[in-house]
Design a protein around this motif. Structure first.
Motif, PDB file in Angstrom:
ATOM      1  N   HIS A   1       9.344  19.464  -9.021  1.00  0.00           N
ATOM      2  CA  HIS A   1      10.592  18.711  -8.883  1.00  0.00           C
ATOM      3  C   HIS A   1      11.379  19.260  -7.697  1.00  0.00           C
ATOM      4  N   ARG A   2      12.402  18.527  -7.273  1.00  0.00           N
ATOM      5  CA  ARG A   2      13.254  18.943  -6.158  1.00  0.00           C
ATOM      6  C   ARG A   2      14.620  18.304  -6.329  1.00  0.00           C
ATOM      7  N   VAL A   3      15.576  18.787  -5.581  1.00  0.00           N
ATOM      8  CA  VAL A   3      16.939  18.255  -5.680  1.00  0.00           C
ATOM      9  C   VAL A   3      17.501  18.068  -4.284  1.00  0.00           C
TER      10      VAL A   3
ATOM     11  N   ALA B   1       3.546  30.814  -8.417  1.00  0.00           N
ATOM     12  CA  ALA B   1       3.021  32.134  -8.780  1.00  0.00           C
ATOM     13  C   ALA B   1       1.613  32.328  -8.220  1.00  0.00           C
ATOM     14  N   ASN B   2       0.899  31.235  -7.975  1.00  0.00           N
ATOM     15  CA  ASN B   2      -0.457  31.340  -7.435  1.00  0.00           C
ATOM     16  C   ASN B   2      -0.490  31.246  -5.911  1.00  0.00           C
ATOM     17  N   GLY B   3       0.645  31.443  -5.282  1.00  0.00           N
ATOM     18  CA  GLY B   3       0.694  31.367  -3.819  1.00  0.00           C
ATOM     19  C   GLY B   3       1.077  29.964  -3.364  1.00  0.00           C
ATOM     20  N   THR B   4       0.843  29.693  -2.091  1.00  0.00           N
ATOM     21  CA  THR B   4       1.232  28.401  -1.548  1.00  0.00           C
ATOM     22  C   THR B   4       0.185  27.348  -1.891  1.00  0.00           C
ATOM     23  N   VAL B   5       0.659  26.209  -2.356  1.00  0.00           N
ATOM     24  CA  VAL B   5      -0.228  25.140  -2.796  1.00  0.00           C
ATOM     25  C   VAL B   5       0.175  23.874  -2.043  1.00  0.00           C
ATOM     26  N   LEU B   6      -0.819  23.076  -1.644  1.00  0.00           N
ATOM     27  CA  LEU B   6      -0.507  21.793  -1.029  1.00  0.00           C
ATOM     28  C   LEU B   6      -0.619  20.708  -2.083  1.00  0.00           C
ATOM     29  N   ARG B   7       0.256  19.730  -2.007  1.00  0.00           N
ATOM     30  CA  ARG B   7       0.271  18.690  -3.004  1.00  0.00           C
ATOM     31  C   ARG B   7       0.497  17.347  -2.313  1.00  0.00           C
ATOM     32  N   ARG B   8      -0.276  16.347  -2.689  1.00  0.00           N
ATOM     33  CA  ARG B   8      -0.106  15.011  -2.131  1.00  0.00           C
ATOM     34  C   ARG B   8       1.111  14.342  -2.768  1.00  0.00           C
ATOM     35  N   VAL B   9       2.012  13.780  -1.955  1.00  0.00           N
ATOM     36  CA  VAL B   9       3.144  13.042  -2.523  1.00  0.00           C
ATOM     37  C   VAL B   9       3.350  11.719  -1.792  1.00  0.00           C
TER      38      VAL B   9
ATOM     39  N   THR C   1       0.849  -1.192   0.000  1.00  0.00           N
ATOM     40  CA  THR C   1       0.000   0.000   0.000  1.00  0.00           C
ATOM     41  C   THR C   1       0.879   1.234   0.000  1.00  0.00           C
ATOM     42  N   GLN C   2       0.517   2.201  -0.813  1.00  0.00           N
ATOM     43  CA  GLN C   2       1.260   3.452  -0.869  1.00  0.00           C
ATOM     44  C   GLN C   2       0.832   4.349   0.281  1.00  0.00           C
ATOM     45  N   THR C   3       1.792   5.030   0.884  1.00  0.00           N
ATOM     46  CA  THR C   3       1.408   6.074   1.829  1.00  0.00           C
ATOM     47  C   THR C   3       1.850   7.424   1.272  1.00  0.00           C
ATOM     48  N   TYR C   4       1.104   8.434   1.661  1.00  0.00           N
ATOM     49  CA  TYR C   4       1.318   9.774   1.096  1.00  0.00           C
ATOM     50  C   TYR C   4       1.439  10.806   2.202  1.00  0.00           C
ATOM     51  N   THR C   5       2.076  11.903   1.867  1.00  0.00           N
ATOM     52  CA  THR C   5       2.125  13.038   2.777  1.00  0.00           C
ATOM     53  C   THR C   5       1.801  14.287   1.964  1.00  0.00           C
ATOM     54  N   GLN C   6       1.752  15.438   2.623  1.00  0.00           N
ATOM     55  CA  GLN C   6       1.467  16.690   1.906  1.00  0.00           C
ATOM     56  C   GLN C   6       2.743  17.513   1.835  1.00  0.00           C
ATOM     57  N   ILE C   7       3.023  18.092   0.678  1.00  0.00           N
ATOM     58  CA  ILE C   7       4.117  19.051   0.609  1.00  0.00           C
ATOM     59  C   ILE C   7       3.550  20.428   0.304  1.00  0.00           C
TER      60      ILE C   7
ATOM     61  N   ASP D   1       1.827  10.970  -8.355  1.00  0.00           N
ATOM     62  CA  ASP D   1       2.345  11.580  -7.122  1.00  0.00           C
ATOM     63  C   ASP D   1       3.486  10.799  -6.485  1.00  0.00           C
ATOM     64  N   GLU D   2       4.266  10.102  -7.314  1.00  0.00           N
ATOM     65  CA  GLU D   2       5.459   9.423  -6.797  1.00  0.00           C
ATOM     66  C   GLU D   2       6.688  10.185  -7.274  1.00  0.00           C
ATOM     67  N   TRP D   3       7.770  10.122  -6.484  1.00  0.00           N
ATOM     68  CA  TRP D   3       9.014  10.763  -6.913  1.00  0.00           C
ATOM     69  C   TRP D   3       9.742   9.889  -7.914  1.00  0.00           C
ATOM     70  N   LEU D   4      10.126  10.494  -9.037  1.00  0.00           N
ATOM     71  CA  LEU D   4      10.907   9.805 -10.062  1.00  0.00           C
ATOM     72  C   LEU D   4      12.348  10.286  -9.982  1.00  0.00           C
ATOM     73  N   ASP D   5      13.267   9.360 -10.126  1.00  0.00           N
ATOM     74  CA  ASP D   5      14.691   9.667 -10.067  1.00  0.00           C
ATOM     75  C   ASP D   5      15.139  10.106 -11.470  1.00  0.00           C
ATOM     76  N   ALA D   6      15.270  11.423 -11.671  1.00  0.00           N
ATOM     77  CA  ALA D   6      15.689  11.929 -12.994  1.00  0.00           C
ATOM     78  C   ALA D   6      17.214  11.927 -13.041  1.00  0.00           C
ATOM     79  N   ARG D   7      17.745  10.714 -13.052  1.00  0.00           N
ATOM     80  CA  ARG D   7      19.196  10.538 -12.945  1.00  0.00           C
ATOM     81  C   ARG D   7      19.902  11.135 -14.160  1.00  0.00           C
ATOM     82  N   PRO D   8      21.162  11.552 -13.949  1.00  0.00           N
ATOM     83  CA  PRO D   8      21.905  12.073 -15.097  1.00  0.00           C
ATOM     84  C   PRO D   8      22.131  10.982 -16.128  1.00  0.00           C
TER      85      PRO D   8
END
Ligand SMILES: O=C(O)CCC(=O)C(=O)O
Ligand SMILES: [Fe+2]
Length: 277
Positions: A227-229, A14-22, A3-9, A194-201
């Motif tokens: 995205h994030r680093v 530009a539209n202000g602060t947004v919450l996103r399920r990840v 089972t996948q578990t999620y959190t909020q980020i 809503d899963e993180w993908l590894d955008a490897r070099p």
């Protein structure tokens, strides 16, 4: 399947602060559809070859909005020169680095051999279903920013450490971003599930991603993806993103090919300067 578990980020956009399920799962490798590798060589090919390339770029822009490009024509020598300039700069003591006023620095100069925003945007104009010169009027003197980024390494980092060096979750605000990253890894892209993908070099490639302004002009057909680093390793990570915009004062409307009876324009006309500053 587990089972996948999620959190909020929290995202600042530009539209202000947004919450996103990840998803809280560790990043996984992307599929070829999620972050494809697109060979740009057909730019010089036959009409059919160019059409096939355009449809690959369209599919990638509508899917995750991230893709790798091969045969991008940015000379390896230019990349290496820029990189060594960046390293020399970052190696200086902080007091020296602070002497440089970022508004006066010319980090973007190394990119001038890269090509113009106009020619780079023509492929996106075609992918949106417009003529290739559709964006020419609004890209004669675009706002364009290059960054050199140094993510210091973390010596002796414990596996369970919560020290993070990186850039938190965000979308890029301009039209599109061209990114060179070193071999460290650490770039993660949020998938449609809503899963993180590894955008490897990937050797010999650069990463391209759609920004908020192009998403807006495409009536949300093209995706500006979160995205994030993180650099969770002892060594430094270096990257060089280049953000392409439009002429700052040019007021742009949703492109006509993205509007029909079922898809009325979601946005008012606005200038890149107004939303991208
Ligand atoms: O360092 C990277 O690989 C990407 C940086 C980034 O996402 C940004 O500067 O917007
Ligand atoms: Fe970014």
């Amino acid at each position: 399947m587990a089972t996948q578990t999620y959190t909020q980020i929290e995202l600042l956009s530009a539209n202000g602060t947004v919450l996103r399920r990840v998803s809280t799962a560790p990043p996984r490798l992307p599929t070829n559809d999620e972050i494809p590798i697109i060979d740009l060589a057909p730019i010089d090919g036959t009409l059919d070859e160019r059409k096939a390339l355009t449809s690959r770029i369209k599919a990638a822009s509508e899917n995750t909005g991230f893709f790798y490009i091969r045969n991008h024509r940015i000379p390896e020598e230019l990349i290496q020169t820029s990189l060594s300039q960046a390293k020399t700069f970052f190696d200086q003591p902080l007091s020296e680095k602070m002497k440089i006023d970022s508004s006066a620095s010319n980090v973007s100069s190394g990119y001038h051999g890269v090509g113009s925003t106009q020619s780079d945007l023509s492929i996106f104009a075609l992918a949106l279903g417009e003529r290739e010169d559709y964006f020419d009027d609004v890209t004669s003197h675009p706002g364009a920013d290059a960054l050199y980024i140094h993510y210091p390494g973390i010596p002796d980092v414990a596996a369970d450490s919560d020290i993070d060096v990186g850039i938190g979750s965000h979308t890029d605000i301009q039209c599109f971003t061209l990114l060179w990253q070193d071999n460290s890894g650490g770039l993660q892209v949020l998938s449609a599930q809503d899963e993180w993908l590894d955008a490897r070099p990937i050797e010999g490639t650069l990463v391209v991603n759609i920004g908020d302004f192009l998403q807006r002009l495409s009536n949300n057909k093209f995706k500006s993806t979160v995205h994030r680093v993180y650099n969770r390793q002892p060594d430094s990570r270096y990257s060089m993103p280049f953000f392409f915009g439009f002429n700052p004062e040019a007021v742009c409307k949703v492109v006509p090919s993205c509007v029909d009876d079922e898809h009325p324009p979601l946005y008012e006309p606005i200038s890149c300067g107004e939303v991208c500053s």
